[in-house]
Each structure stands twice: as structure tokens, then as C-alpha cells.
Scaffold this motif. Structure first.
Motif, mmCIF file in Angstrom:
data_model
loop_
_atom_site.group_PDB
_atom_site.id
_atom_site.type_symbol
_atom_site.label_atom_id
_atom_site.label_comp_id
_atom_site.label_asym_id
_atom_site.label_seq_id
_atom_site.Cartn_x
_atom_site.Cartn_y
_atom_site.Cartn_z
ATOM 1 N N LYS A 314 0.938 -1.332 -0.002
ATOM 2 C CA LYS A 314 -0.093 0.074 0.060
ATOM 3 C C LYS A 314 0.802 1.158 0.092
ATOM 4 C CE LYS A 314 -3.803 0.250 2.636
ATOM 5 N NZ LYS A 314 -4.661 0.255 1.633
ATOM 6 N N ALA A 315 1.775 1.023 0.709
ATOM 7 C CA ALA A 315 2.811 2.394 0.612
ATOM 8 C C ALA A 315 3.441 2.551 -0.707
ATOM 9 C CB ALA A 315 3.945 2.325 1.830
ATOM 10 N N LEU A 316 4.012 1.666 -1.343
ATOM 11 C CA LEU A 316 4.447 1.664 -2.567
ATOM 12 C C LEU A 316 3.614 2.201 -3.663
ATOM 13 C CD1 LEU A 316 6.822 -1.135 -2.360
ATOM 14 C CD2 LEU A 316 7.689 0.986 -2.559
ATOM 15 N N GLN A 317 2.031 1.940 -3.456
ATOM 16 C CA GLN A 317 1.238 2.168 -4.391
ATOM 17 C C GLN A 317 1.020 3.990 -4.350
ATOM 18 O OE1 GLN A 317 -2.291 -0.160 -3.392
ATOM 19 N NE2 GLN A 317 -1.642 -1.570 -4.758
ATOM 20 N N ILE A 318 1.103 4.666 -3.089
ATOM 21 C CA ILE A 318 0.619 6.022 -3.016
ATOM 22 C C ILE A 318 1.960 6.516 -2.637
ATOM 23 C CG2 ILE A 318 -1.533 5.502 -2.217
ATOM 24 C CD1 ILE A 318 -0.471 5.775 0.855
ATOM 25 N N GLU A 319 3.064 6.451 -2.675
ATOM 26 C CA GLU A 319 4.256 6.943 -2.413
ATOM 27 C C GLU A 319 5.151 6.513 -3.233
ATOM 28 O OE1 GLU A 319 6.123 9.935 -1.450
ATOM 29 O OE2 GLU A 319 4.990 9.675 0.234
ATOM 30 N N LYS A 320 6.233 7.571 -3.562
ATOM 31 C CA LYS A 320 7.262 7.307 -4.420
ATOM 32 C C LYS A 320 8.327 6.280 -3.778
ATOM 33 C CE LYS A 320 7.022 10.516 -7.685
ATOM 34 N NZ LYS A 320 6.655 10.359 -8.937
ATOM 35 N N ALA A 321 9.095 5.441 -4.753
ATOM 36 C CA ALA A 321 9.928 4.267 -4.197
ATOM 37 C C ALA A 321 10.910 4.896 -3.297
ATOM 38 C CB ALA A 321 10.377 3.572 -5.311
ATOM 39 N N GLY A 322 11.538 6.013 -3.873
ATOM 40 C CA GLY A 322 12.675 6.312 -2.960
ATOM 41 C C GLY A 322 12.584 6.575 -1.630
ATOM 42 N N PRO A 323 11.512 7.380 -0.980
ATOM 43 C CA PRO A 323 11.272 7.828 0.005
ATOM 44 C C PRO A 323 11.010 6.533 1.061
ATOM 45 C CG PRO A 323 10.424 9.405 -1.228
ATOM 46 C CD PRO A 323 10.852 8.316 -2.081
ATOM 47 N N VAL A 324 10.253 5.631 0.227
ATOM 48 C CA VAL A 324 9.638 4.237 0.915
ATOM 49 C C VAL A 324 11.199 3.385 1.194
ATOM 50 C CG1 VAL A 324 8.578 2.284 0.684
ATOM 51 C CG2 VAL A 324 7.442 4.200 -0.093
ATOM 52 N N SER A 325 11.838 3.436 0.410
ATOM 53 C CA SER A 325 13.201 2.480 0.563
ATOM 54 C C SER A 325 14.091 3.146 1.734
ATOM 55 C CB SER A 325 13.911 2.703 -0.926
ATOM 56 O OG SER A 325 13.137 2.015 -1.796
ATOM 57 N N ILE A 326 14.059 4.489 1.686
ATOM 58 C CA ILE A 326 14.960 4.953 2.930
ATOM 59 C C ILE A 326 14.178 4.808 4.044
ATOM 60 C CG2 ILE A 326 15.647 7.326 3.748
ATOM 61 C CD1 ILE A 326 15.902 8.133 0.627
ATOM 62 N N MET A 327 12.814 4.877 4.295
ATOM 63 C CA MET A 327 11.969 4.719 5.490
ATOM 64 C C MET A 327 12.109 3.282 5.761
ATOM 65 S SD MET A 327 10.743 6.565 7.775
ATOM 66 C CE MET A 327 10.464 8.125 6.792
ATOM 67 N N ARG A 328 12.565 2.476 4.953
ATOM 68 C CA ARG A 328 12.370 1.109 5.391
ATOM 69 C C ARG A 328 13.692 0.571 6.130
ATOM 70 N NH1 ARG A 328 12.178 -4.003 2.864
ATOM 71 N NH2 ARG A 328 11.529 -4.289 4.998
ATOM 72 N N THR A 329 14.644 1.716 6.427
ATOM 73 C CA THR A 329 15.821 1.424 7.154
ATOM 74 C C THR A 329 15.042 1.255 8.556
ATOM 75 O OG1 THR A 329 16.211 3.599 7.241
ATOM 76 C CG2 THR A 329 17.256 2.247 5.623
ATOM 77 N N MET A 330 13.881 1.683 8.811
ATOM 78 C CA MET A 330 13.491 1.736 10.248
ATOM 79 C C MET A 330 13.414 -0.010 10.727
ATOM 80 S SD MET A 330 12.834 4.473 11.491
ATOM 81 C CE MET A 330 11.740 4.187 13.015
ATOM 82 N N ASP A 331 13.483 -0.692 9.880
ATOM 83 C CA ASP A 331 13.412 -2.195 10.290
ATOM 84 C C ASP A 331 14.831 -2.306 11.212
ATOM 85 O OD1 ASP A 331 11.511 -2.569 8.408
ATOM 86 O OD2 ASP A 331 12.287 -4.293 7.643
ATOM 87 N N VAL A 332 15.646 -1.794 10.777
ATOM 88 C CA VAL A 332 17.142 -1.879 11.524
ATOM 89 C C VAL A 332 16.791 -1.457 12.930
ATOM 90 C CG1 VAL A 332 19.481 -1.313 11.791
ATOM 91 C CG2 VAL A 332 18.408 -1.992 9.557
ATOM 92 N N VAL A 333 16.196 -0.233 13.076
ATOM 93 C CA VAL A 333 16.040 0.620 14.305
ATOM 94 C C VAL A 333 15.099 -0.304 15.177
ATOM 95 C CG1 VAL A 333 15.065 2.570 15.376
ATOM 96 C CG2 VAL A 333 16.467 2.805 13.144
ATOM 97 N N PHE A 334 13.979 -0.955 14.685
ATOM 98 C CA PHE A 334 13.101 -1.681 15.368
ATOM 99 C C PHE A 334 13.955 -3.011 15.900
ATOM 100 C CE2 PHE A 334 9.472 0.437 12.914
ATOM 101 C CZ PHE A 334 9.127 1.145 14.289
ATOM 102 N N ALA A 335 14.782 -3.664 15.084
ATOM 103 C CA ALA A 335 15.524 -4.534 15.538
ATOM 104 C C ALA A 335 16.339 -4.403 16.533
ATOM 105 C CB ALA A 335 16.318 -5.278 14.106
ATOM 106 N N PHE A 336 17.099 -3.299 16.689
ATOM 107 C CA PHE A 336 17.816 -2.901 17.578
ATOM 108 C C PHE A 336 17.032 -2.773 18.907
ATOM 109 C CE2 PHE A 336 21.077 -2.585 14.533
ATOM 110 C CZ PHE A 336 22.221 -2.325 14.989
#
Length: 382
Positions: A314-336
Motif C-alpha cells: 500500500k505504501a508503494l502504491q501511494i508514495e514514491k519508491a525512493g522515500p519508501v526505500s529510505i524509510m524501510r531502514t526503520m527495520d534496523v532501528v526496530f530490530a535494535f
């Protein structure tokens, strides 16, 4: 007739280490060019009584649509796509945490449960869109390899989560965009610049800091789970999972938009389930968890993984791929954070350094692709 842009941005497929690209079969969804029944600007409609709906603005009739002169295009909810991305990252991280907590369940069995949930979700979509279950004849071989590589990536990633620290495995998966660029250069003859090489070196450096091979860091390695041999096996599995996921994205690029996105997930789930069941009987590892809590965790892993994929799509359907890819780095933050709170494991400075290298690499790759797509869009407008 004019062509109206149907959405705010291009979409991309989701996979552990997902590469920002347009998902196959999304040509009917947001982000696709749709024929607009409005006359071109400055041209009167033939017959004032007949008002035709414009596909770009929820059925409003010309001249009140977004393409009519003097009207403003209605803005979507700002930041909604990025919120979906963060929510997706949180759900994926929760699923990974439960995988660490669950006991006496092989990673292949967990993968089989995940495939069952994927099939249950995709099957109604296949029936609704009438895509069939096999796909176009010329694309079935690509769909088959997409299913094999995608399910292999999932099994290897789950194994890595089980035998090495959660944050370490998560960080390694973020090298996927770098491997995707490299494989696309080899097999699809896409451009591979010096910047891509630099980002690749950053990613390799990050993986080395996480793996900490003894010939570089000595025989005493701190901050790992269990023995170093298990840590090394987990690192190899995470890297192999990342390369398999990157290969999947290259195959998706090769297929383009000729295959519906649901059909691609269907192959992934069916082939993955068959492969997992066969592997479980060969390894003699099939067993239900003895504890009722672990059985609930198995179901939650499937639901959280499915929810994460839905929100990422859903995110990739309504937002540019670049910002979504950058925001996906939150995976690392949540994992820590989850590793520190629930597993009582503080990441080492080596892991933090490796994470910074990998995040810098994946973020740089995403920004370059984003700028390149914006530049191409401007050239089309000219």
C-alpha cells in the motif's frame, strides 16, 4: 484524449530486502497511466450535456476535474505512504522477534506456515482478477524461478534469525539493493556506475563488521549467540537469502508488467509450501510446538508477515519508491530496540558500525534511483 497519471508515485515489490520497482500487474492500480475521457486543455467538450468521468480524479466530470484549466489537483493525505512503511517495518520486526522466541520449531516449518497464509490471502485476488493460476505461457519459467528463489530466500532468512542476533541478520538483509544493482548489470545490462561500486563496498564492509571473521578480528569474538560456527552459518544464510531476494527482483524486472502481482506471490507461496513440506519430511523435522504459546506465535508470525507485506505494498502504491526505500531502514532501528528490550541483548559497536555502513549503502542506492526516476520523468514532460 489525454493521459492522466493515476497515482502519486510508482509502486514496487516487497520482499525481505525489497528493491524499489514497479510490481507486475499494477498497471491497473495507482501509479499507472490511464486514458482520461476529458478533452485536452483549451478544447471544449463535444456536447455540453454529456459529462464524461475522468479516471484521474475519482469520477469527477470535466471541466471540474484535476486536468481542467484553472483547477487544483486534490492532494492525498501527506505522509500516509511513509506511515504505512513504518508500520510495515514494525510488523516485520515483530514477526522476526517471535521467530527468535519460539522454541523447537525448524525455520522450514515456520516458512511453510507463512506460505499457507500467503496462499489464503492471494487466492481470492486471483479469482477476482481472473488471472488464472499458471500465468502466460512465455512467463511461466520466470514465475517458477521467482517462486524457487523467493521461497529459498525466506527459509534462509528465518534460519539466520534463529541462529544469530536479530539486529545482525536484519542489517545483512539491507544489502539487497546493492546485490540487485550488481545482478541487473550482469543479466539485464543495466548501468552500473562508480557510485554503485562505492555503495557495494560500503555494504561488504558492513557485512564484514557483523560477521567478524577470525582471520581479521582474532579468535575471541564477543557479542554473538552460541558458538562462532553458528554465527558464521547464520551470516552465510543471511547473505545467501539476500542474493536470492535480489535475484527475485531481477526476474520481476525481466517480466515487467505482463504478469499480475498476485500471480507472482501465488507462485512464491505454492512452490515454497511444496518445497518446505518435502524438506521437512526429508529432515524429519515436522512437529507441532509442545507449548500452546508457541502455536499462537506460529500463527502470529504468518499474520504479521502478511500484514507487513500488505502495508508495504500500500505504501508503494501511494508514495514514491525512493522515500519508501529510505524509510524501510526503520527495520534496523526496530530490530535494535526489540533485541535490547525483549532478548536482553545489547548490540556491539561492531554491529552498530556495520549497520551504519549498510544503511548508508542502501540509502545511497535508493536516493540515486529516486533522482534518476525523477530526472527521467522530467525529460518525458519536456
Amino acid at each position: 484524449m489525454v493521459l492522466c497519471q493515476g497515482g502519486e508515485g510508482d509502486a514496487a515489490p516487497a520482499a525481505g530486502g525489497q528493491e524499489p520497482e514497479v510490481p507486475p500487474g499494477q498497471e491497473d492500480g495507482p501509479g499507472a497511466l490511464q486514458p482520461c475521457m476529458c478533452p485536452a486543455p483549451g478544447v471544449e467538450a463535444a456536447g455540453t450535456e454529456e459529462r464524461r468521468a475522468c479516471g484521474c480524479c475519482s469520477g469527477m466530470s470535466w471541466p471540474f476535474c484535476c486536468e481542467a484549466p484553472g483547477t487544483k489537483k486534490r492532494a492525498a493525505c501527506p505522509g500516509l505512504g511513509l506511515f504505512y512503511t513504518i508500520l510495515s517495518a514494525f510488523l516485520f520486526s515483530l514477526a522476526s522477534l517471535l521467530l527468535k522466541i519460539i522454541e523447537d520449531v525448524h525455520s522450514v516449518e515456520v516458512s511453510a506456515f507463512r506460505c499457507v497464509f500467503q496462499m489464503a490471502f492471494v487466492l481470492p485476488g486471483l479469482i477476482y482478477y481472473k488471472t488464472g493460476f499458471l500465468g502466460p505461457k512465455g512467463k511461466r519459467i520466470f514465475l517458477f524461478f521467482r517462486g524457487v528463489l523467493g521461497s529459498t530466500a525466506m527459509v534462509l532468512l528465518y534460519y539466520a534469525y534463529q541462529v544469530m542476533p536479530l539486529a545482525d541478520a536484519t542489517v545483512i538483509t539491507f544489502t539487497s539493493p546493492v546485490f540487485t544493482s550488481l545482478l541487473a548489470w550482469i543479466f539485464l545490462k543495466e548501468k552500473y556506475s562508480l557510485w554503485d561500486l562505492l555503495f557495494t563496498l560500503f555494504a561488504v564492509t558492513g557485512v564484514i563488521l557483523i560477521a567478524r571473521p577470525p582471520f581479521l578480528f582474532g579468535s575471541r569474538v564477543s557479542g554473538i549467540e552460541g558458538s562462532y560456527s553458528d554465527h558464521l552459518k547464520g551470516t552465510i544464510a543471511a547473505i545467501a537469502s539476500t542474493v536470492s531476494a535480489a535475484s527475485t527482483f531481477v526476474i520481476l524486472r525481466k517480466m515487467g508488467k505482463s504478469v499480475h502481482y498476485f500471480l507472482s506471490i501465488w507462485y512464491y507461496a505454492v512452490i515454497g509450501l511444496i518445497g518446505c513440506v518435502v524438506a521437512l519430511f526429508v529432515l524429519n523435522e515436522w512437529r507441532l510446538p509442545h507449548c500452546g504459546r508457541d502455536r499462537v506465535f506460529l500463527i502470529l508470525i504468518g499474520l504479521l508477515g502478511l500484514g507487513g507485506q500488505i502495508y508495504l505494498t500500500k505504501a508503494l502504491q501511494i508514495e514514491k519508491a525512493g522515500p519508501v526505500s529510505i524509510m524501510r531502514t526503520m527495520d534496523v532501528v526496530f530490530a535494535f530496540i526489540l533485541q535490547a528490550l525483549f532478548l536482553n541483548q545489547l548490540p556491539t559497536w561492531w554491529t552498530v558500525g556495520g549497520a551504519l555502513c549498510v544503511v548508508a549503502s542502501s540509502t545511497g542506492t535508493a536516493i540515486r534511483k529516486w533522482r534518476h526516476s525523477v530526472k527521467k520523468a522530467k525529460q518525458r514532460e519536456i
